[in-house]
Design an enzyme around this catalytic site. Structure first.
Site, PDB file in Angstrom:
ATOM      1  N   GLU A 251     -97.940  41.228  21.733  1.00 15.11           N
ATOM      2  CA  GLU A 251     -97.688  42.093  22.893  1.00 15.11           C
ATOM      3  C   GLU A 251     -96.205  42.426  23.072  1.00 15.11           C
ATOM      4  O   GLU A 251     -95.338  41.570  22.955  1.00 15.11           O
ATOM      5  CB  GLU A 251     -98.165  41.350  24.148  1.00 15.11           C
ATOM      6  CG  GLU A 251     -97.843  42.038  25.444  1.00 15.11           C
ATOM      7  CD  GLU A 251     -98.311  41.211  26.640  1.00 15.11           C
ATOM      8  OE1 GLU A 251     -98.255  39.978  26.582  1.00 15.11           O
ATOM      9  OE2 GLU A 251     -98.743  41.827  27.617  1.00 15.11           O
ATOM     10  N   CYS A 252     -95.956  43.709  23.376  1.00 17.34           N
ATOM     11  CA  CYS A 252     -94.626  44.158  23.774  1.00 17.34           C
ATOM     12  C   CYS A 252     -94.846  45.225  24.827  1.00 17.34           C
ATOM     13  O   CYS A 252     -95.004  46.402  24.513  1.00 17.34           O
ATOM     14  CB  CYS A 252     -93.874  44.706  22.566  1.00 17.34           C
ATOM     15  SG  CYS A 252     -92.319  45.501  23.018  1.00 17.34           S
ATOM     16  N   ASP A 334     -87.511  32.789  18.039  1.00 16.82           N
ATOM     17  CA  ASP A 334     -88.880  33.283  18.167  1.00 16.82           C
ATOM     18  C   ASP A 334     -89.752  32.115  18.610  1.00 16.82           C
ATOM     19  O   ASP A 334     -89.604  31.012  18.092  1.00 16.82           O
ATOM     20  CB  ASP A 334     -89.343  33.787  16.783  1.00 16.82           C
ATOM     21  CG  ASP A 334     -90.511  34.743  16.870  1.00 16.82           C
ATOM     22  OD1 ASP A 334     -91.414  34.512  17.692  1.00 16.82           O
ATOM     23  OD2 ASP A 334     -90.534  35.715  16.095  1.00 16.82           O
ATOM     24  N   ARG A 336     -93.239  32.650  18.914  1.00 15.20           N
ATOM     25  CA  ARG A 336     -94.635  33.091  18.749  1.00 15.20           C
ATOM     26  C   ARG A 336     -95.431  32.140  17.881  1.00 15.20           C
ATOM     27  O   ARG A 336     -96.641  32.072  17.994  1.00 15.20           O
ATOM     28  CB  ARG A 336     -94.678  34.498  18.151  1.00 15.20           C
ATOM     29  CG  ARG A 336     -94.309  35.557  19.143  1.00 15.20           C
ATOM     30  CD  ARG A 336     -94.260  36.904  18.493  1.00 15.20           C
ATOM     31  NE  ARG A 336     -93.186  37.003  17.533  1.00 15.20           N
ATOM     32  CZ  ARG A 336     -92.992  38.045  16.741  1.00 15.20           C
ATOM     33  NH1 ARG A 336     -93.825  39.067  16.778  1.00 15.20           N
ATOM     34  NH2 ARG A 336     -91.975  38.095  15.915  1.00 15.20           N
TER      35      ARG A 336
HETATM   36 ZN   LIG Z   1     -91.318  45.657  21.023  1.00 17.72          ZN
END
Ligand SMILES: [Zn+2]
Length: 423
Positions: A251-252, A334, A336
């Site tokens: 998601e962004c 990061d 994620r």
């Molecule tokens: Zn993005």
């Protein structure tokens, strides 16, 4: 654990406090993660109404469990409410697949989560509050980029996968996180004790059962889940003989929804959807798995702080400082951690991805490391990369992301390519 680490729970309206740290009664169904059938595995019971039935830590609905608490606190929702599951059955049956019967292959979702109303009908009739953690439905998706592709004759409506009005027909599934803690710990190479303790302490002591109830193996964490979109026949996903085009997308919100041009997220997502539609029209099947891991799972506040730090640094917004600026603010580049990501692919029975629409080496390594074969890797076409996103894409290619083209050299990475803060 010292007892003063646990904050006293607030007294809910109307009655005694429902503590969670005592052993459940004998009414709680047994759970055997990775058992070959639903009956042998047993139902997950995360209900807050009958404590004696609970056999997991946490509650349903991921992060939305907190809103449920608000609704109860505000007197808008009865604590005793039970979902009426009439007519909510999946539109498409997924599995069971052999992967479901391996306790190590799937550790972060409940493979039986979509069919609980069916496979645990007897227990539900007996009064156990068992809820689905997965829902499967049909939809049509209409995207301006797909309309554009039709206008440029890259996509041609066929009345089946892509309708004449530009709508793509999809099967989609929403999946809540269900963590089998021993398996999650093994994925991350830590002990289960350390994992439980970190989850307890780093959430401010939100779930005391993590450290008081070692007999409970399953945790419903208060985090975002994931959604999959399937183009074509979902049953074909498990057939390695049918061409599978797939993207796993994190998601962004800024780019995916609002079109922010500092990254390639939405262009890559819509490019993947175009590839999925084309693949399904060729007789294959397409899959987009969308994970709620906003801003590398650091959250949007951190992400926006990093944007400012990048654009205000001496020398301007350059690829060679891209990861360093994130690490300065967040402590890591990061969060994620793709270790749990392949679970959804195994839930779908996938053994081979013929066309993988991603440049991420971390995603590639996680998927192939979990035993799924990847054929071709499809990178984003250059003309879909927004100008301000060149910093991100250069930095990622230099860090090992897949590219069929030239990896930018040290001089290239020092060039300020990002726009300033004020345009
Ligand atoms: Zn993005």
């Amino acid at each position: 654990m010292s007892t003063d680490a646990v904050p006293p729970p607030a007294k809910p309206p109307g009655g005694h406090i429902r503590l969670t740290s005592h052993s459940a009664g004998s009414d709680a169904p047994a759970l055997r993660w990775g058992a070959p059938t639903a009956a042998e595995r047993g139902p997950l019971v995360g209900t807050t109404t009958k404590r004696a039935h609970r056999n997991v830590i946490g509650t349903h609905s991921g992060a939305y469990g907190v809103y449920r608490a608000l609704a109860v606190a505000a007197g808008k929702l009865s604590r005793e409410h039970r979902a009426d599951l009439t007519n909510t059955a999946p539109t498409d049956i997924i599995g069971p697949h052999p992967q479901w019967a391996d306790p190590e292959t799937i550790v972060s979702l409940d493979p039986w989560g979509a069919m609980v109303a069916d496979v645990f009908a007897r227990e539900i009739a007996d009064g156990v509050d068992i809820r689905p953690t997965i829902a499967v439905t049909k939809a049509q998706v209409i995207l301006p980029e797909v309309h554009d592709a039709i206008g440029k004759a890259r996509l041609i409506p066929d009345g089946r996968v892509l309708l004449g009005n530009g709508a793509a027909q999809v099967t989609k599934a929403a999946i809540e996180p269900v963590w089998y803690l021993p398996g999650v710990a093994r994925r991350f190479g830590c002990s289960e004790t350390d994992l439980r303790r970190a989850l307890f302490e780093e959430t401010g002591g939100m779930y005391p059962e993590l450290v008081t109830r070692s007999d409970l193996d399953v945790f419903l964490p208060p985090i975002g889940g994931q959604t999959i979109y399937v183009f074509g026949d979902p049953r074909a996903l498990a057939d390695p003989g049918v061409e599978l085009t797939a993207r796993v997308h994190d998601e962004c919100n800024g780019s995916d929804v609002f079109g922010s041009d500092i990254c390639t997220c939405r262009p890559y997502l819509t490019h993947a959807i175009e590839e999925c539609i084309q693949g399904a029209q060729r007789g294959g099947v397409g899959l987009v798995a969308y994970f709620r891991k906003e801003g590398r799972a650091l959250g949007e506040v951190t992400k926006f702080l990093v944007y400012n730090a990048r654009k205000r640094q001496a020398g301007g917004d350059t690829a060679d400082q891209y990861f360093a600026r994130t690490e300065c603010v967040a402590g890591v580049q990061d969060m994620r951690f793709q270790e749990l990501m392949p679970d959804v692919l195994h839930w779908l029975g996938i053994r081979k991805i013929h066309r993988f629409v991603s440049m991420s080496n971390m995603k590639y390594d996680a998927i192939t490391g979990s035993g799924i074969e990847i054929g071709e890797r499809v990178s984003i076409p250059d003309d879909l990369i927004p100008a301000d996103a060149q910093v991100e894409i250069d930095a990622k290619m230099a860090a090992g992301y897949y590219t069929p083209g030239q990896v930018p050299g040290a001089d290239e990475l020092k060039k300020p390519k990002g726009r300033g803060l004020h345009g």
